[in-house]
Design an enzyme around this catalytic site. Structure first.
Site, PDB file in Angstrom:
ATOM      1  N   GLU A 168       4.020  -2.043 171.737  1.00 58.36           N
ATOM      2  CA  GLU A 168       3.925  -0.901 170.820  1.00 58.36           C
ATOM      3  C   GLU A 168       4.133   0.434 171.547  1.00 58.36           C
ATOM      4  O   GLU A 168       3.240   1.284 171.598  1.00 58.36           O
ATOM      5  CB  GLU A 168       2.581  -0.925 170.100  1.00 58.36           C
ATOM      6  CG  GLU A 168       2.362  -2.176 169.287  1.00 58.36           C
ATOM      7  CD  GLU A 168       1.041  -2.226 168.535  1.00 58.36           C
ATOM      8  OE1 GLU A 168       0.845  -3.146 167.734  1.00 58.36           O
ATOM      9  OE2 GLU A 168       0.192  -1.330 168.750  1.00 58.36           O
ATOM     10  N   GLU A 366       1.981 -10.241 167.208  1.00 56.31           N
ATOM     11  CA  GLU A 366       0.646  -9.906 166.697  1.00 56.31           C
ATOM     12  C   GLU A 366       0.669  -9.944 165.184  1.00 56.31           C
ATOM     13  O   GLU A 366       1.590  -9.428 164.549  1.00 56.31           O
ATOM     14  CB  GLU A 366       0.187  -8.496 167.118  1.00 56.31           C
ATOM     15  CG  GLU A 366      -0.266  -8.345 168.531  1.00 56.31           C
ATOM     16  CD  GLU A 366      -0.811  -6.945 168.810  1.00 56.31           C
ATOM     17  OE1 GLU A 366      -1.321  -6.287 167.863  1.00 56.31           O
ATOM     18  OE2 GLU A 366      -0.724  -6.502 169.962  1.00 56.31           O
TER      19      GLU A 366
END
Length: 464
Positions: A168, A366
């Site tokens: 991220e 995720e």
């Protein structure tokens, strides 16, 4: 409906170094950005808990990996803590004690029949580099990161074959420099974009090092694109969603997969005088070195509508000048997180990668459900009866498997997270794990009902 899970489809779980390790053995000079934030603003972390103890994975990793083996995980994704990996960041002097710890974790995973996937930075940019160079605002940090990557490849590449540069990469600078809601609260939109560019550049340079070095395996990046949906079919609402997509999704997806930034984004950056500093040589490096594969983190949809009000000219530029968030009436919610539950985003993201990004190999790195107060759901034996997590995983896996049947190159699903772990500010408020962590001195572990269910689908390769 019964769905067969392909034999080679990854069913794993993920976490990160800083969210699990704790500070056992960490030297005072090895703080990461997260460590310094916690030291400066521990009061904003739920109940004052943070990365100092976390789950004490540094000492408890054999127990956790034994649980992974019991469940039957095929893969486990975590990170190397960059801030702890070196004694001297500029000279590249490795902290052998910490590096040996990573060696032991890798070996333990292999002994348990679990393939490790390693990320080089999961928010763990060293405080030293923040203080001296301004973190990812500096090209020097790009150079140091590339050197670090090569050292890691040389040290662990004999066993680790699947690597990610960042997890991220957009998150830290968005919270600090764009929204200014996290320490050290500096609003600077151009710096936000400079961080974005330098992480794209660093990824391309690391890809180049990996390929030219002849390392076995592949190198990618973990992104958290928010699947965007306009409120309506009106041109204004569609434009709002498209511009959000440019600033928060395509800013990474396009250069890292297609080799160049979207021209529409560049025009907006120049118009608002926040274009990042760069050279033609850097853009050429990005063009020549796309990633091998993608990790995609997906939790909730992003719904947008056209803004109702004119932007205040005295307010620093923010992309939300072009959009407003839209809350769909009647939406299904995870009330603990305030997040909409919309499993269809899995299928929609898969089809976008298939249609717009060359169907590049990818996997969900995720996806999960964080719930507050899970102790309410413990049975008489103390086991958390988390049927809500089972339902959440089932619904999202269902959509993912549909996408695979429709031709998506998705290779698997990794749950966030294997154990309950620390999250920024929320600490242990919301629990995500298949394994529960008690907040006692021993950080006692216990398998939740979802852990037993996940074990069953891994064994049977059937989703019911």
């Amino acid at each position: 409906m019964v769905q067969n899970i392909p034999k080679d489809f990854i069913l794993g779980a993920a976490s990160s170094a800083w969210q699990t390790e704790g500070w056992v053995g960490k030297k005072e000079t090895q703080d990461s950005f997260l460590d310094s934030w916690f030291k400066n603003e521990s009061f904003v972390w739920h109940e004052g808990r943070g990365p100092d103890v976390a789950t004490n994975f540094y000492e408890k990793y054999p127990e956790d990996i034994a649980h992974m083996k019991e469940i039957g995980l095929t893969h486990y994704r975590t990170s190397i803590n960059w801030s702890r990996f070196f004694i001297d960041y500029e000279k590249g002097i490795v902290d052998e004690e910490y590096a040996d710890h990573i060696d032991r974790v890798i070996d333990e995973l292999f002994n348990a029949g679990i393939e490790p996937m390693l990320c080089l930075e999961h928010y763990e940019v060293p405080t030293y580099l923040m203080d001296k160079y301004g973190g990812w605002a500096s090209k020097k940090v790009v150079e140091l990161f590339v050197d670090y990557a090569q050292i890691a490849f040389d040290r662990y590449g004999d066993r680790v074959k699947q690597w990610f540069t960042f997890n991220e990469p957009i998150v830290i600078q968005t919270r600090v420099y764009l929204d200014a809601i996290r320490w050290p609260h500096e609003q600077n939109t151009k710096k936000w974009m400079q961080w974005n560019h330098h992480k794209v550049l660093a990824t391309a340079k690391v890809v180049q090092v990996f390929h030219e070095g002849g390392y076995e395996g592949r190198i990618g990046v973990v992104l958290n694109p928010e699947v965007t949906y306009p409120r309506s079919s009106s041109p204004a609402d569609k434009k709002a969603a498209e511009i959000y997509d440019l600033f928060f999704n395509r800013v990474y997806l396009d250069p890292l997969v297609k080799g160049s930034y979207p021209s529409e984004l560049v025009q907006l950056l120049e118009h608002h005088q926040i274009m990042f500093d760069h050279t033609e040589e850097e853009l050429e490096i990005i063009r020549q070195n796309p990633v091998d594969f993608l990790g995609i983190n997906l939790y909730f949809p992003k719904r947008l509508k056209a803004p109702r009000y004119e932007w205040n000219k005295d307010t620093p530029f923010h992309p939300e000048m072009y959009y407003e968030n839209f809350e769909l009436p009647g939406r299904r919610m995870n009330k603990s997180r305030g997040w909409e539950i919309y499993p269809e985003l899995m299928f929609d993201m898969a089809m976008r990668i298939k249609d717009e990004y060359h169907n590049i190999p990818w996997l969900i790195t995720e996806n999960g459900m964080g719930i507050e107060g899970e102790e309410r759901f413990q049975d008489d034996n103390g086991q958390v009866q988390d049927d809500y997590r089972i339902d959440f995983i089932r619904m999202h896996l269902n959509q993912l498997l549909k996408a695979v049947e429709a031709g998506s190159s998705c290779e698997g699903y990794m749950l966030w997270a294997f154990t309950d772990c620390v999250s920024p500010m929320n600490a242990f408020k919301n629990r995500y794990g298949l394994v529960r962590i008690e907040l006692d001195d021993e950080r006692t572990r216990s398998l939740k009902k979802s852990g037993e269910w996940y074990k069953q689908i891994i064994q049977e390769r059937i989703l019911k």
